[in-house]
Design a protein around this motif. Sequence first.
Motif, mmCIF file in Angstrom:
data_model
loop_
_atom_site.group_PDB
_atom_site.id
_atom_site.type_symbol
_atom_site.label_atom_id
_atom_site.label_comp_id
_atom_site.label_asym_id
_atom_site.label_seq_id
_atom_site.Cartn_x
_atom_site.Cartn_y
_atom_site.Cartn_z
ATOM 1 N N GLU A 146 -53.252 9.695 19.573
ATOM 2 C CA GLU A 146 -53.393 11.117 19.266
ATOM 3 C C GLU A 146 -52.342 11.612 18.278
ATOM 4 O O GLU A 146 -52.423 12.738 17.794
ATOM 5 C CB GLU A 146 -53.300 11.949 20.550
ATOM 6 C CG GLU A 146 -51.915 12.039 21.186
ATOM 7 C CD GLU A 146 -51.590 10.837 22.055
ATOM 8 O OE1 GLU A 146 -50.548 10.880 22.753
ATOM 9 O OE2 GLU A 146 -52.377 9.864 22.051
ATOM 10 N N SER A 147 -51.351 10.769 17.959
ATOM 11 C CA SER A 147 -50.313 11.181 17.015
ATOM 12 C C SER A 147 -49.621 9.957 16.432
ATOM 13 O O SER A 147 -49.670 8.862 17.010
ATOM 14 C CB SER A 147 -49.269 12.065 17.703
ATOM 15 O OG SER A 147 -48.527 11.306 18.651
ATOM 16 N N ALA A 148 -48.967 10.172 15.292
ATOM 17 C CA ALA A 148 -48.186 9.097 14.692
ATOM 18 C C ALA A 148 -47.041 8.698 15.607
ATOM 19 O O ALA A 148 -46.696 7.522 15.723
ATOM 20 C CB ALA A 148 -47.657 9.543 13.330
ATOM 21 N N LYS A 149 -46.442 9.678 16.273
ATOM 22 C CA LYS A 149 -45.335 9.392 17.189
ATOM 23 C C LYS A 149 -45.782 8.482 18.319
ATOM 24 O O LYS A 149 -45.074 7.536 18.688
ATOM 25 C CB LYS A 149 -44.777 10.696 17.765
ATOM 26 C CG LYS A 149 -43.578 10.484 18.693
ATOM 27 C CD LYS A 149 -43.061 11.793 19.231
ATOM 28 C CE LYS A 149 -41.788 11.587 20.072
ATOM 29 N NZ LYS A 149 -41.971 10.632 21.178
ATOM 30 N N ALA A 150 -46.969 8.752 18.868
ATOM 31 C CA ALA A 150 -47.482 7.919 19.951
ATOM 32 C C ALA A 150 -47.649 6.479 19.480
ATOM 33 O O ALA A 150 -47.316 5.527 20.200
ATOM 34 C CB ALA A 150 -48.803 8.476 20.465
ATOM 35 N N PHE A 151 -48.165 6.303 18.274
ATOM 36 C CA PHE A 151 -48.335 4.957 17.721
ATOM 37 C C PHE A 151 -46.977 4.284 17.546
ATOM 38 O O PHE A 151 -46.770 3.140 17.967
ATOM 39 C CB PHE A 151 -49.069 5.026 16.378
ATOM 40 C CG PHE A 151 -49.225 3.684 15.700
ATOM 41 C CD1 PHE A 151 -50.370 2.930 15.891
ATOM 42 C CD2 PHE A 151 -48.225 3.177 14.873
ATOM 43 C CE1 PHE A 151 -50.513 1.686 15.277
ATOM 44 C CE2 PHE A 151 -48.355 1.937 14.264
ATOM 45 C CZ PHE A 151 -49.507 1.193 14.459
ATOM 46 N N LEU A 152 -46.051 4.980 16.899
ATOM 47 C CA LEU A 152 -44.741 4.400 16.597
ATOM 48 C C LEU A 152 -43.954 4.077 17.870
ATOM 49 O O LEU A 152 -43.197 3.113 17.912
ATOM 50 C CB LEU A 152 -43.942 5.349 15.711
ATOM 51 C CG LEU A 152 -44.508 5.550 14.291
ATOM 52 C CD1 LEU A 152 -43.812 6.711 13.606
ATOM 53 C CD2 LEU A 152 -44.364 4.270 13.464
ATOM 54 N N ASP A 153 -44.144 4.886 18.906
ATOM 55 C CA ASP A 153 -43.445 4.648 20.170
ATOM 56 C C ASP A 153 -43.987 3.419 20.900
ATOM 57 O O ASP A 153 -43.245 2.734 21.603
ATOM 58 C CB ASP A 153 -43.574 5.868 21.093
ATOM 59 C CG ASP A 153 -42.691 7.024 20.654
ATOM 60 O OD1 ASP A 153 -41.811 6.810 19.799
ATOM 61 O OD2 ASP A 153 -42.899 8.150 21.149
ATOM 62 N N ARG B 293 -44.273 6.465 5.525
ATOM 63 C CA ARG B 293 -42.862 6.195 5.220
ATOM 64 C C ARG B 293 -42.171 5.495 6.389
ATOM 65 O O ARG B 293 -41.373 4.576 6.197
ATOM 66 C CB ARG B 293 -42.134 7.500 4.884
ATOM 67 C CG ARG B 293 -42.596 8.166 3.584
ATOM 68 C CD ARG B 293 -41.684 9.317 3.206
ATOM 69 N NE ARG B 293 -42.218 10.065 2.081
ATOM 70 C CZ ARG B 293 -42.854 11.236 2.179
ATOM 71 N NH1 ARG B 293 -43.007 11.796 3.388
ATOM 72 N NH2 ARG B 293 -43.314 11.851 1.121
ATOM 73 N N ARG B 294 -42.470 5.939 7.606
ATOM 74 C CA ARG B 294 -41.831 5.335 8.780
ATOM 75 C C ARG B 294 -42.343 3.922 9.031
ATOM 76 O O ARG B 294 -41.591 3.052 9.469
ATOM 77 C CB ARG B 294 -42.037 6.221 10.005
ATOM 78 C CG ARG B 294 -41.360 7.579 9.868
ATOM 79 C CD ARG B 294 -41.220 8.291 11.185
ATOM 80 N NE ARG B 294 -40.700 9.638 11.010
ATOM 81 C CZ ARG B 294 -40.280 10.415 12.004
ATOM 82 N NH1 ARG B 294 -40.334 9.967 13.261
ATOM 83 N NH2 ARG B 294 -39.822 11.627 11.763
ATOM 84 N N LEU B 295 -43.616 3.695 8.751
ATOM 85 C CA LEU B 295 -44.144 2.330 8.856
ATOM 86 C C LEU B 295 -43.426 1.415 7.867
ATOM 87 O O LEU B 295 -43.015 0.298 8.209
ATOM 88 C CB LEU B 295 -45.653 2.331 8.565
ATOM 89 C CG LEU B 295 -46.567 2.965 9.622
ATOM 90 C CD1 LEU B 295 -47.970 3.129 9.060
ATOM 91 C CD2 LEU B 295 -46.591 2.136 10.895
ATOM 92 N N GLY C 90 -40.763 -1.974 8.196
ATOM 93 C CA GLY C 90 -41.278 -3.231 7.675
ATOM 94 C C GLY C 90 -42.694 -3.529 8.102
ATOM 95 O O GLY C 90 -43.163 -4.661 7.994
ATOM 96 N N LEU C 91 -43.400 -2.508 8.605
ATOM 97 C CA LEU C 91 -44.803 -2.674 9.016
ATOM 98 C C LEU C 91 -45.703 -2.341 7.828
ATOM 99 O O LEU C 91 -46.258 -1.255 7.722
ATOM 100 C CB LEU C 91 -45.119 -1.764 10.206
ATOM 101 C CG LEU C 91 -44.276 -1.994 11.463
ATOM 102 C CD1 LEU C 91 -44.658 -1.001 12.555
ATOM 103 C CD2 LEU C 91 -44.445 -3.420 11.969
ATOM 104 N N ASN C 92 -45.815 -3.292 6.927
ATOM 105 C CA ASN C 92 -46.573 -3.061 5.698
ATOM 106 C C ASN C 92 -48.058 -3.334 5.912
ATOM 107 O O ASN C 92 -48.640 -4.246 5.334
ATOM 108 C CB ASN C 92 -46.012 -3.939 4.571
ATOM 109 C CG ASN C 92 -44.556 -3.629 4.288
ATOM 110 O OD1 ASN C 92 -44.180 -2.470 4.175
ATOM 111 N ND2 ASN C 92 -43.738 -4.660 4.188
#
Length: 206
Positions: free
Chosen positions: A35-42, A68-70, A74-76
């Motif tokens: 539901e959010s970029a934060k949820a994915f990144l966490d 940018r955070r990806l 290094g998650l290209n």
Amino acid sequence: MSNTPIVYVVDDDVGVRKALSFLLVSAGLNVRLYESAKAFLDEVSDPGQCCIVTDVRMPGIDGLEFIRRLNARGLNVPVVVMTGHADIPLAVEAMKTGAIDFLEKPFREDRFLEVVRFALVCDEKSVRRNQELLRTQARLQSLSQRERQVLDGLVAGKANKMIAHELNISIRTVEIHRSNVMAKMEAKSLSELIRMALFLEVATGI
């Protein structure tokens, strides 16, 4: 890391997530919803072979900051951004930041699947390239200092005689080192060995 490609749909609109999930699953693709970029990144530290579909406008971390955070981690991975007509400049900026493509809403289902499949193919090639890079790096690290010096000479186009003179060793010793380099790097020819070295140089700056 999963061996099966995954399409991550990251969007704050539950209706969009459900609709895209249904479409992707119907097309035989694996899907995970956030539901959010934060949820994915966490939650996701190793996304495996995949692509990400996300909206350029989201509360909190928007699509641009998400990319940018990806990149910073290094998650290209290939990212496809969805955008409204008024957000085309943002979509262009997203592609400059690293997005592989963008989809302007409303988009056709076949166009969506075409873009997603293209993104997955691009990531498959990237995964194979990274695997090749890791294997070649490991072989390079197995070389002794002297073998590495001989390799550098060969890549520079120097003959055995010149390498021997510069390293103050015999031509026969250069030949032995050269044979060892070929074996350790698993190169079948000098041209293949040079391609490996140049691949590493371009990919890593070594």
